[in-house]
Design a protein around this motif. Structure first.
Motif, PDB file in Angstrom:
ATOM      1  N   LYS A 163       0.824  -1.196   0.000  1.00 23.71           N
ATOM      2  CA  LYS A 163       0.000   0.000   0.000  1.00 23.71           C
ATOM      3  C   LYS A 163       0.867   1.258   0.000  1.00 23.71           C
ATOM      4  CE  LYS A 163      -3.802  -2.352   0.171  1.00 23.71           C
ATOM      5  NZ  LYS A 163      -4.690  -2.426  -1.012  1.00 23.71           N
ATOM      6  N   LEU A 164       0.479   2.206  -0.846  1.00 33.68           N
ATOM      7  CA  LEU A 164       1.232   3.461  -0.956  1.00 33.68           C
ATOM      8  C   LEU A 164       0.953   4.371   0.227  1.00 33.68           C
ATOM      9  CD1 LEU A 164       3.028   5.395  -2.611  1.00 33.68           C
ATOM     10  CD2 LEU A 164       0.959   6.118  -3.835  1.00 33.68           C
ATOM     11  N   ALA A 165      -0.318   4.601   0.517  1.00 31.86           N
ATOM     12  CA  ALA A 165      -0.714   5.461   1.642  1.00 31.86           C
ATOM     13  C   ALA A 165      -2.008   4.885   2.209  1.00 31.86           C
ATOM     14  CB  ALA A 165      -0.903   6.900   1.183  1.00 31.86           C
ATOM     15  N   PRO A 166      -1.925   3.786   2.937  1.00 33.34           N
ATOM     16  CA  PRO A 166      -3.129   3.058   3.353  1.00 33.34           C
ATOM     17  C   PRO A 166      -4.099   3.869   4.204  1.00 33.34           C
ATOM     18  CG  PRO A 166      -1.178   2.258   4.521  1.00 33.34           C
ATOM     19  CD  PRO A 166      -0.692   3.147   3.426  1.00 33.34           C
ATOM     20  N   ARG A 167      -3.596   4.829   4.953  1.00 35.51           N
ATOM     21  CA  ARG A 167      -4.494   5.620   5.806  1.00 35.51           C
ATOM     22  C   ARG A 167      -5.150   6.762   5.050  1.00 35.51           C
ATOM     23  NH1 ARG A 167      -1.091   6.099  11.525  1.00 35.51           N
ATOM     24  NH2 ARG A 167      -1.031   3.856  11.962  1.00 35.51           N
ATOM     25  N   VAL A 168      -4.685   7.011   3.838  1.00 35.62           N
ATOM     26  CA  VAL A 168      -5.260   8.091   3.023  1.00 35.62           C
ATOM     27  C   VAL A 168      -6.089   7.518   1.884  1.00 35.62           C
ATOM     28  CG1 VAL A 168      -4.753  10.067   1.529  1.00 35.62           C
ATOM     29  CG2 VAL A 168      -3.389   9.674   3.593  1.00 35.62           C
ATOM     30  N   SER A 169      -5.496   6.604   1.119  1.00 32.38           N
ATOM     31  CA  SER A 169      -6.171   6.012  -0.036  1.00 32.38           C
ATOM     32  C   SER A 169      -5.755   4.548  -0.136  1.00 32.38           C
ATOM     33  CB  SER A 169      -5.794   6.770  -1.313  1.00 32.38           C
ATOM     34  OG  SER A 169      -6.476   6.272  -2.425  1.00 32.38           O
ATOM     35  N   PRO A 170      -6.488   3.656   0.501  1.00 31.65           N
ATOM     36  CA  PRO A 170      -6.107   2.239   0.581  1.00 31.65           C
ATOM     37  C   PRO A 170      -5.978   1.552  -0.773  1.00 31.65           C
ATOM     38  CG  PRO A 170      -7.846   2.744   2.155  1.00 31.65           C
ATOM     39  CD  PRO A 170      -7.717   3.944   1.276  1.00 31.65           C
ATOM     40  N   GLY A 171      -6.588   2.088  -1.809  1.00 28.27           N
ATOM     41  CA  GLY A 171      -6.550   1.431  -3.108  1.00 28.27           C
ATOM     42  C   GLY A 171      -5.263   1.634  -3.879  1.00 28.27           C
ATOM     43  N   LYS A 172      -4.438   2.566  -3.464  1.00 25.06           N
ATOM     44  CA  LYS A 172      -3.201   2.856  -4.200  1.00 25.06           C
ATOM     45  C   LYS A 172      -2.053   2.005  -3.667  1.00 25.06           C
ATOM     46  CE  LYS A 172      -4.057   7.507  -5.894  1.00 25.06           C
ATOM     47  NZ  LYS A 172      -5.516   7.392  -5.831  1.00 25.06           N
ATOM     48  N   SER A 173      -1.205   1.546  -4.591  1.00 17.16           N
ATOM     49  CA  SER A 173      -0.068   0.709  -4.202  1.00 17.16           C
ATOM     50  C   SER A 173       1.229   1.281  -4.752  1.00 17.16           C
ATOM     51  CB  SER A 173      -0.259  -0.713  -4.736  1.00 17.16           C
ATOM     52  OG  SER A 173      -0.196  -0.715  -6.165  1.00 17.16           O
ATOM     53  N   TRP A 174       2.342   0.858  -4.162  1.00 17.36           N
ATOM     54  CA  TRP A 174       3.648   1.265  -4.677  1.00 17.36           C
ATOM     55  C   TRP A 174       3.885   0.699  -6.076  1.00 17.36           C
ATOM     56  CZ3 TRP A 174       6.595   5.035  -3.134  1.00 17.36           C
ATOM     57  CH2 TRP A 174       6.529   5.478  -1.813  1.00 17.36           C
ATOM     58  N   GLU A 175       3.388  -0.516  -6.308  1.00 14.43           N
ATOM     59  CA  GLU A 175       3.542  -1.103  -7.636  1.00 14.43           C
ATOM     60  C   GLU A 175       2.811  -0.267  -8.680  1.00 14.43           C
ATOM     61  OE1 GLU A 175       4.299  -4.198  -4.615  1.00 14.43           O
ATOM     62  OE2 GLU A 175       2.690  -2.739  -4.907  1.00 14.43           O
ATOM     63  N   GLY A 176       1.624   0.239  -8.321  1.00 15.69           N
ATOM     64  CA  GLY A 176       0.892   1.116  -9.225  1.00 15.69           C
ATOM     65  C   GLY A 176       1.622   2.418  -9.456  1.00 15.69           C
ATOM     66  N   PHE A 177       2.180   2.977  -8.391  1.00 18.52           N
ATOM     67  CA  PHE A 177       2.941   4.223  -8.510  1.00 18.52           C
ATOM     68  C   PHE A 177       4.104   4.059  -9.483  1.00 18.52           C
ATOM     69  CE2 PHE A 177       6.651   6.676  -7.127  1.00 18.52           C
ATOM     70  CZ  PHE A 177       6.167   7.972  -7.235  1.00 18.52           C
ATOM     71  N   PHE A 178       4.882   3.002  -9.301  1.00 19.78           N
ATOM     72  CA  PHE A 178       6.052   2.806 -10.168  1.00 19.78           C
ATOM     73  C   PHE A 178       5.643   2.425 -11.588  1.00 19.78           C
ATOM     74  CE2 PHE A 178       8.255   2.067  -6.011  1.00 19.78           C
ATOM     75  CZ  PHE A 178       9.105   3.159  -6.115  1.00 19.78           C
ATOM     76  N   GLY A 179       4.512   1.733 -11.730  1.00 24.75           N
ATOM     77  CA  GLY A 179       4.022   1.429 -13.069  1.00 24.75           C
ATOM     78  C   GLY A 179       3.624   2.698 -13.810  1.00 24.75           C
ATOM     79  N   GLY A 180       2.920   3.606 -13.129  1.00 28.30           N
ATOM     80  CA  GLY A 180       2.565   4.874 -13.738  1.00 28.30           C
ATOM     81  C   GLY A 180       3.790   5.713 -14.061  1.00 28.30           C
TER      82      GLY A 180
END
Length: 271
Positions: A163-180
């Motif tokens: 999870k990228l920021a689980p307490r803010v937006s649980p649906g976002k992940s580090w893998e998604g961040f780096f993919g984008g």
């Protein structure tokens, strides 16, 4: 819901494209100002003001401040510097949420934060429109943001675990961040090849694109943080199926002033 989203998109798309790319000068500034004023009306709700007079009043204050910036273009540089400082602070606030909420939980503080989010976005677009390759610059920053969203969605869906920021937006992940991020850097390289950039230009563009993409994610997370703190799902219901104006432009509010500031620092907007 899907039908609503499609109908709303079909109505808004030609309006947005016409406003961004067919208008110039004062007409363009007013068009963007209208969008930002609607965003200000929504932000007042995120700041804790549910009464319409207060929300309309805040939107009016933001509109007046945009007029002041239009009359005093020499303030543009200071506005962009403030934006850079704000988004650096916002990064810390997002990463430390909910502990950070104690420092910005007051309604007046949130109203001031709204100014730091909305006014630089307007100022950045106005500057981009005045510079060489104006419309292409606007397209460039939008493509970076959209590509980051698309890349994050598909890579997050396929590989997302951390999870990228689980307490803010649980649906976002580090893998998604780096993919984008990876998709945006590939697009930057493709543009460099097409435009025949030098190696030096490419080496300068790549980290700048990465910064813009990273801050666009912070823009998205920042609005999510304020919505979560306010107990709201959407900033408003202005756009059926899409939520509010801020829900559509949250990433751009960070990406645009940062993109503009980096170009200015590179000498793009100077004679």
């Amino acid at each position: 819901m899907l039908k609503q989203r499609i109908i709303t998109a079909l109505i808004l798309l030609p309006i947005a494209l016409g406003g961004f790319f067919l208008l110039d000068g004062a007409a363009f500034s007013l068009f963007i100002g209208l969008v930002v004023s609607l965003g200000a009306w929504e932000w007042a709700r995120l700041a804790g003001y549910n009464e319409q007079p207060a929300r309309v009043g805040y939107a009016a204050v933001v509109a007046v401040l945009m007029l002041v910036l239009a009359w005093l273009p020499q303030l543009a540089g200071a506005v962009l510097v403030l934006a850079l400082l704000w988004w650096a602070l916002a990064t810390v606030m997002v990463l430390t949420y909910p502990d950070s909420a104690s420092s910005w939980g007051g309604r007046w503080r949130r109203l001031l934060i709204g100014l730091l989010i909305l006014l630089p976005a307007w100022q950045g677009l106005v500057l981009l429109k005045q510079w060489p390759l104006s419309n292409w610059l606007i397209v460039a920053v939008m493509v970076l943001v959209w590509a980051a969203d698309i890349g994050a969605y598909f890579s997050g869906k396929a590989f997302g675990k951390r999870k990228l920021a689980p307490r803010v937006s649980p649906g976002k992940s580090w893998e998604g961040f780096f993919g984008g991020m990876a998709l945006c850097l590939v697009i930057t390289v493709a543009v460099a090849i097409y435009r025949d950039w030098t190696v030096r230009e490419l080496l300068l563009a790549l980290p700048c694109a990465a910064i813009v993409v990273a801050l666009s994610v912070i823009g998205d997370l920042t609005e999510s943080m304020f919505k979560r703190q306010s107990g709201l799902k959407d900033s408003s219901n202005l756009l059926p199926g899409h939520g509010g104006v801020l829900d559509r432009i949250d990433s751009l509010t960070a990406a645009i002033p940062v993109f503009t500031a980096l170009l200015w620092a590179a000498g793009w907007g100077t004679p």
